[in-house]
Design an enzyme around this catalytic site. Structure first.
Site, PDB file in Angstrom:
ATOM      1  N   ASP A 272       0.753  -1.216   0.028  1.00 38.22           N
ATOM      2  CA  ASP A 272      -0.053   0.016   0.104  1.00 38.22           C
ATOM      3  C   ASP A 272       0.861   1.111   0.075  1.00 38.22           C
ATOM      4  OD1 ASP A 272      -2.303  -1.765   0.171  1.00 38.22           O
ATOM      5  OD2 ASP A 272      -3.083  -0.708   2.054  1.00 38.22           O
ATOM      6  N   HIS A 414       3.441  -2.108   3.698  1.00 40.64           N
ATOM      7  CA  HIS A 414       3.514  -1.038   2.949  1.00 40.64           C
ATOM      8  C   HIS A 414       4.910  -0.687   2.227  1.00 40.64           C
ATOM      9  CE1 HIS A 414       0.550  -0.557   5.965  1.00 40.64           C
ATOM     10  NE2 HIS A 414       0.004   0.622   5.139  1.00 40.64           N
TER      11      HIS A 414
END
Length: 465
Positions: A272, A414
């Site tokens: 992400d 992430h």
């Protein structure tokens, strides 16, 4: 006197020979005519026999003639579409070429075959017969059957998109596929598309549930309710839209998607908040080295800043999904603001990569039914959180994943954190030692994920009410 008698004898012989020749020619001609009549009678019998089971009301047009090989006969309805007639003519011609060197006939017609309680196959049938001179009869020499079109029982004359899908989720999934194809077709005629053109496609209701369709063996032809950039209709691969249509209309079983091997364990790595021009590039290098395809949920603003990195993600075979433009809690926004977040990201991703995101991950996982409706894409959540956003130790990140993973997990990481990227080789090593293989989210879900649904793992699908 003897000379005259000799000349008279020769003359009589010549006259007799000429007369015999005329008689022989006459007899041969009569035999030929008899054989030809027999040939023609048998041709008509074969035609009558072949068309006996056909609906005579549906066969009101015929075409017949001689070509350099043989006689051919074609039968079809006067209302038959030009494409079908052209296909039938091409099939007839090909059969004629195969029968070169034989006295033969080719008979072609359009036939209908009931497949199940939903569809009828419209077949192009071509049959071949060779004339046996000794037996003075035809021998059957095989046939060619090609599926031309698929008709629906319920609405065979004017089928609509709504006739082959179950609900709005199916429609929205197909609509996104069509939008991307329209954009790519239009983009192929230009160097780039501007935002206004992309807006026009994404916001225009040129495709609806009521749009007319024609179903072919491997493609679906969709007729738009209104033109888009001069495009009136489009063919879509059945394979692309298979999860969103009634499977009974699929005649070619080869297009059926193969699901994952049930004897193996799979996980999907998802990243992400990127892409950036440092850690994301580093991550791509590690994934390439490990031969892993992952899924990136990108922020539109980051794509606008790093379009080449987004392009690299797609070029290297990874999946790209939307994560909004600025990472807000979408449940706290006005509907217009939500649309803007989605639209701006769509434009950023398409400008950079030439594809539209087909899956969406809401920031913070915050979502509800009304927001999902506005987004119009499958919502991808997760069931393994690496918690890399709150720790600064790669061993903790790896342990968190390894201890909570299971078959079919969607793992949240992430790619904007260096420590997260650095943890990937150890994480991959541990998971592989435990028998896991890596796939994208869409591969994990067999490409069957739908809008108005959210997915936490391979067996955890929750429909919005």
């Amino acid at each position: 006197m003897e000379k005259k008698l000799l000349l008279l004898s020769i003359l009589c012989a010549l006259i007799l020979a000429l007369l015999m020749g005329v008689i022989y020619k006459y007899l041969m001609n009569q035999e030929y005519l008899k054989e030809q009549n027999n040939f023609e009678e048998q041709v008509e019998k074969i035609i009558e026999s072949e068309l006996l089971e056909q609906d005579k009301n549906q066969i009101d047009q015929s075409k017949r003639g001689d070509n350099q090989y043989n006689k051919y006969y074609m039968f079809h309805s006067k209302t038959e579409n030009k494409n079908t007639i052209n296909e039938l003519e091409a099939q007839t011609k090909a059969a004629s070429q195969q029968m070169k060197g034989f006295r033969s006939i080719i008979i072609s017609y359009v036939d209908e075959e009931k497949v199940n309680d939903t569809i009828v196959n419209r077949n192009l049938v071509t049959k071949k017969y060779i004339w046996d001179k000794k037996a003075k009869s035809f021998n059957y020499s095989g046939k060619v059957i090609e599926l031309s079109e698929i008709l629906l029982y319920k609405n065979r004359n004017e089928p609509r998109l709504k006739d082959i899908i179950n609900d709005e989720a199916d429609f929205l999934a197909i609509k996104r596929i069509v939008q991307e194809q329209v954009l790519n077709i239009h983009a192929s005629s230009k160097y780039t598309l501007d935002d206004e053109e992309i807006n026009y496609v994404l916001a225009n209701d040129f495709l609806t549930n009521n749009s007319k369709i024609t179903i072919y063996p491997n493609t679906l032809e969709v007729f738009f309710d209104k033109e888009v950039f001069g495009i009136k209709k489009m063919s879509i691969s059945i394979e692309k839209i298979l999860p969103f249509i009634n499977p009974k209309i699929v005649s070619d079983k080869d297009v059926l998607k193969k699901e994952l091997d049930t004897s193996k364990k799979y996980v999907a790595l998802t990243f992400d908040d990127g892409p950036n021009d440092t850690s994301t590039i580093k991550l791509l290098e590690k994934l390439k080295k490990e031969n892993i395809k992952a899924t990136f949920f990108v922020l539109g603003q980051m794509v606008d800043r790093n379009p080449e990195v987004a392009k690299q993600i797609v070029r290297e075979g990874h999946e790209i999904g939307s994560h909004s433009y600025t990472h807000p809690d979408l449940t706290q926004l006005h509907p217009k603001e939500i649309k803007e977040e989605v639209l701006k990201t769509d434009k950023a991703v398409f400008h950079a990569t030439g594809v539209l995101p087909k899956i969406f991950r809401p920031p913070y996982g915050a979502i509800n039914g009304s927001v999902a409706q506005i987004i119009g894409l499958p919502i991808i959540q997760w069931n393994v959180d690496s918690e890399d956003w709150k720790v600064s130790n790669k061993e903790l990140i790896v342990n968190k994943v390894v201890q909570t993973v299971e078959h079919g997990s969607i793992i949240l990481i992430h790619d904007i954190h260096e420590i997260s990227v650095d943890s990937i080789p150890d994480m991959v090593n541990h998971l592989r030692k435990n028998g896991y293989e890596f796939v994208t989210v869409s591969e994990l879900l067999s490409y069957s994920q739908k809008p108005l649904n959210q997915y936490f793992g391979i067996n955890d699908n929750r429909k919005f009410k």
